[in-house]
Enzyme design. Structure first.
Site, PDB file in Angstrom:
ATOM      1  N   ASN A  62      16.845  30.258  40.834  1.00 21.02           N
ATOM      2  CA  ASN A  62      15.690  30.229  41.493  1.00 21.02           C
ATOM      3  C   ASN A  62      15.658  30.950  42.779  1.00 21.02           C
ATOM      4  OD1 ASN A  62      12.933  28.874  42.203  1.00 21.02           O
ATOM      5  ND2 ASN A  62      14.368  27.804  43.645  1.00 21.02           N
ATOM      6  N   ILE A 104      15.749  32.707  46.416  1.00 19.16           N
ATOM      7  CA  ILE A 104      15.518  34.015  47.164  1.00 19.16           C
ATOM      8  C   ILE A 104      15.778  34.122  48.450  1.00 19.16           C
ATOM      9  CG2 ILE A 104      13.804  35.128  45.488  1.00 19.16           C
ATOM     10  CD1 ILE A 104      11.575  33.772  47.416  1.00 19.16           C
ATOM     11  N   TYR A 162      11.707  43.374  47.785  1.00 23.43           N
ATOM     12  CA  TYR A 162      11.826  42.057  46.959  1.00 23.43           C
ATOM     13  C   TYR A 162      11.276  42.481  45.552  1.00 23.43           C
ATOM     14  CZ  TYR A 162       9.472  37.817  45.063  1.00 23.43           C
ATOM     15  OH  TYR A 162       9.264  36.661  44.184  1.00 23.43           O
ATOM     16  N   THR A 199      14.333  43.499  43.430  1.00 20.35           N
ATOM     17  CA  THR A 199      15.170  42.750  42.895  1.00 20.35           C
ATOM     18  C   THR A 199      14.855  41.956  41.503  1.00 20.35           C
ATOM     19  OG1 THR A 199      14.286  41.173  44.428  1.00 20.35           O
ATOM     20  CG2 THR A 199      16.015  42.270  45.147  1.00 20.35           C
ATOM     21  N   GLY A 238       2.784  33.745  39.221  1.00 16.77           N
ATOM     22  CA  GLY A 238       1.859  34.297  40.060  1.00 16.77           C
ATOM     23  C   GLY A 238       2.001  33.534  41.517  1.00 16.77           C
ATOM     24  N   LEU A 239       1.181  33.657  42.300  1.00 16.24           N
ATOM     25  CA  LEU A 239       1.239  32.952  43.644  1.00 16.24           C
ATOM     26  C   LEU A 239       1.137  31.622  43.705  1.00 16.24           C
ATOM     27  CD1 LEU A 239       1.238  33.618  46.907  1.00 16.24           C
ATOM     28  CD2 LEU A 239      -1.366  33.437  46.594  1.00 16.24           C
ATOM     29  N   SER A 284       6.803  29.438  52.238  1.00 17.19           N
ATOM     30  CA  SER A 284       7.117  30.924  52.434  1.00 17.19           C
ATOM     31  C   SER A 284       6.351  31.797  51.728  1.00 17.19           C
ATOM     32  CB  SER A 284       8.638  31.181  51.818  1.00 17.19           C
ATOM     33  OG  SER A 284       8.625  31.033  50.326  1.00 17.19           O
TER      34      SER A 284
HETATM   35  P1  NDP Z   1      11.341  29.333  48.919  1.00 16.24           P
HETATM   36  O1  NDP Z   1      11.571  30.593  50.173  1.00 16.24           O
HETATM   37  O2  NDP Z   1      10.200  28.171  49.306  1.00 16.24           O
HETATM   38  O3  NDP Z   1      12.786  28.759  48.567  1.00 16.24           O
HETATM   39  C1  NDP Z   1      13.693  29.718  48.624  1.00 16.24           C
HETATM   40  C2  NDP Z   1      14.832  29.119  48.186  1.00 16.24           C
HETATM   41  O4  NDP Z   1      16.218  29.839  48.305  1.00 16.24           O
HETATM   42  C3  NDP Z   1      15.482  27.931  49.536  1.00 16.24           C
HETATM   43  O5  NDP Z   1      15.894  26.632  48.913  1.00 16.24           O
HETATM   44  C4  NDP Z   1      16.227  28.493  50.215  1.00 16.24           C
HETATM   45  O6  NDP Z   1      17.046  27.524  50.834  1.00 16.24           O
HETATM   46  C5  NDP Z   1      17.263  29.479  49.173  1.00 16.24           C
HETATM   47  N1  NDP Z   1      18.011  30.628  50.054  1.00 16.24           N
HETATM   48  C6  NDP Z   1      17.336  31.367  50.571  1.00 16.24           C
HETATM   49  N2  NDP Z   1      18.248  32.355  51.183  1.00 16.24           N
HETATM   50  C7  NDP Z   1      19.551  31.834  50.318  1.00 16.24           C
HETATM   51  C8  NDP Z   1      20.842  32.462  50.346  1.00 16.24           C
HETATM   52  N3  NDP Z   1      21.367  33.454  51.223  1.00 16.24           N
HETATM   53  N4  NDP Z   1      21.903  31.779  49.650  1.00 16.24           N
HETATM   54  C9  NDP Z   1      21.456  30.630  49.126  1.00 16.24           C
HETATM   55  N5  NDP Z   1      20.222  30.293  49.060  1.00 16.24           N
HETATM   56  C10 NDP Z   1      19.261  30.833  49.729  1.00 16.24           C
HETATM   57  O7  NDP Z   1      11.135  30.083  47.685  1.00 16.24           O
HETATM   58  P2  NDP Z   1       9.942  29.749  46.499  1.00 16.24           P
HETATM   59  O8  NDP Z   1       9.862  28.488  46.023  1.00 16.24           O
HETATM   60  O9  NDP Z   1       8.389  30.367  46.941  1.00 16.24           O
HETATM   61  O10 NDP Z   1      10.250  30.664  45.165  1.00 16.24           O
HETATM   62  C11 NDP Z   1      11.097  30.217  44.288  1.00 16.24           C
HETATM   63  C12 NDP Z   1      11.250  31.510  43.203  1.00 16.24           C
HETATM   64  O11 NDP Z   1       9.902  31.481  42.647  1.00 16.24           O
HETATM   65  C13 NDP Z   1      11.742  32.728  43.605  1.00 16.24           C
HETATM   66  O12 NDP Z   1      12.379  33.078  42.880  1.00 16.24           O
HETATM   67  C14 NDP Z   1      10.576  33.330  44.034  1.00 16.24           C
HETATM   68  O13 NDP Z   1      10.688  34.760  43.724  1.00 16.24           O
HETATM   69  C15 NDP Z   1       9.759  32.900  42.574  1.00 16.24           C
HETATM   70  N6  NDP Z   1       8.175  33.012  42.873  1.00 16.24           N
HETATM   71  C16 NDP Z   1       7.612  32.592  43.928  1.00 16.24           C
HETATM   72  C17 NDP Z   1       6.313  32.950  43.955  1.00 16.24           C
HETATM   73  C18 NDP Z   1       5.491  32.064  45.106  1.00 16.24           C
HETATM   74  O14 NDP Z   1       4.304  32.421  45.324  1.00 16.24           O
HETATM   75  N7  NDP Z   1       6.077  31.045  45.836  1.00 16.24           N
HETATM   76  C19 NDP Z   1       5.561  33.753  43.393  1.00 16.24           C
HETATM   77  C20 NDP Z   1       6.422  34.385  42.153  1.00 16.24           C
HETATM   78  C21 NDP Z   1       7.761  34.235  42.023  1.00 16.24           C
HETATM   79  P3  NDP Z   1      18.141  27.632  52.335  1.00 16.24           P
HETATM   80  O15 NDP Z   1      17.083  28.426  53.408  1.00 16.24           O
HETATM   81  O16 NDP Z   1      18.261  26.316  52.793  1.00 16.24           O
HETATM   82  O17 NDP Z   1      19.026  28.801  51.956  1.00 16.24           O
END
Ligand code: NDP
Length: 272
Positions: free
Chosen positions: A106, A108, A170, A173, A203-204, A209
């Site tokens: 999950n 990013i 993004y 990926t 979706g959104l 973030s």
């Molecule tokens: P967030 O930005 O809220 O969370 C991202 C997470 O990834 C955090 O826990 C962060 O923690 C971790 N992370 C970031 N960089 C690294 C790294 N280098 N190594 C390890 N961990 C890392 O993301 P969302 O909850 O918004 O999104 C979750 C998923 O849902 C993603 O795959 C996203 O693409 C997908 N998605 C989200 C949407 C949205 O609108 N929110 C829409 C479509 C898809 P830390 O900083 O502590 O490392």
């Protein structure tokens, strides 16, 4: 379809039954959708390992998971841009839980919402975090998932199906993930593998973030998105579309490409 047929309390009972004691690794679980997934798995009584970079935040999420009913909750801080951390995380989960039933990918890395100005370093870095680490962790976890008849759950996006401006690294990926896990789904089926792959087209969603970047489209709740991801993984379905409109857009995206691109570009205000 199964979600609809079994909706409501009956379905939640089914989930509690099937996820109690399940061995789950959730990545990107310090915040956002990953954090919400950790809490749902905890309420279902799963055994969880969570990971992200920020140790202090992970510690707090783990404490909350334990108070919510997780049979086990552990964390490991790791950077998915590193060559070795993705495998280290899977090894940790396998050691601590004695195997894996669900690998939930999950995480990013942060990325700017802006025109792409040629920053190749960022594209390379983001590919490592958002794509290479997913492939690496899956390969490492496959033997254990094969034994447990387990599942890989990949959190992708509508932006893995449809292009849009300001997010070129993004989107790359997410398209890569859909291609890779689509191919792997075929290969596992041809090998008569026990492992299922679920790809989630979101979706959104109202995580911090995402809300910082986009606010002209209605956002759906992270906790509901998280529960839908868990349901779809637990029922071993091939794909989740959440919310509903992501399915319509995916099916209709190539009907009128010029009209589609006109509306996508007009939905942003940009002056060159
Ligand atoms: P967030 O930005 O809220 O969370 C991202 C997470 O990834 C955090 O826990 C962060 O923690 C971790 N992370 C970031 N960089 C690294 C790294 N280098 N190594 C390890 N961990 C890392 O993301 P969302 O909850 O918004 O999104 C979750 C998923 O849902 C993603 O795959 C996203 O693409 C997908 N998605 C989200 C949407 C949205 O609108 N929110 C829409 C479509 C898809 P830390 O900083 O502590 O490392």
């Amino acid at each position: 379809c199964l979600n609809i047929l079994l909706d409501g309390n009956v379905f939640l009972d089914f989930l509690s039954e099937s996820l109690r004691g399940a061995k789950v690794l959730v990545t990107g679980a310090s915040t956002g959708i990953g954090e919400e997934m950790a809490y749902h798995y905890a309420k279902f009584g799963a055994q969880i390992v969570i990971t992200a970079r920020r140790e202090k935040v992970l510690q707090q999420v783990v404490e909350k998971c334990l108070s919510m009913g997780a049979q086990k909750a552990l964390y490991i801080a790791a950077d998915m841009a590193s060559d070795s951390d993705p495998e280290k995380v899977v090894d940790f989960a396998l050691d601590q839980l004695g195997g894996l039933d669900y690998l939930v990918l999950n995480h990013i890395g942060p990325t700017p919402f802006s025109m792409w100005e040629g920053d190749m370093e960022h594209v390379r870095w983001l590919m490592k975090v958002n794509f290479f680490s997913y492939a690496q962790m899956t390969w490492k976890a496959l033997p254990s998932l094969e034994q447990s008849k387990g599942s890989v759950v990949v959190v992708s996006s509508l932006l893995g199906k449809l292009t849009s401006p300001f997010v070129a690294p993004y989107i790359s990926t997410k398209f890569a993930l859909n291609g890779f896990f689509g191919a792997l789904t075929h290969e596992l089926a041809m090998k008569n593998s026990n492992v299922s792959i679920t790809t989630c087209t979101l979706g959104l969603i109202d995580t911090e973030s995402a809300m910082e970047k986009v606010n002209h489209v209605p956002a759906y709740p992270a906790t509901e998105a998280a529960l839908n991801i868990i349901k779809t993984g637990a029922t071993r379905q091939r794909e989740l579309f959440y919310p509903w409109y992501t399915y319509i857009v995916t099916v209709a995206r190539d009907f009128f490409p010029d009209v589609r691109d006109y509306f996508i570009q007009k939905s942003y205000s940009y002056t060159p």
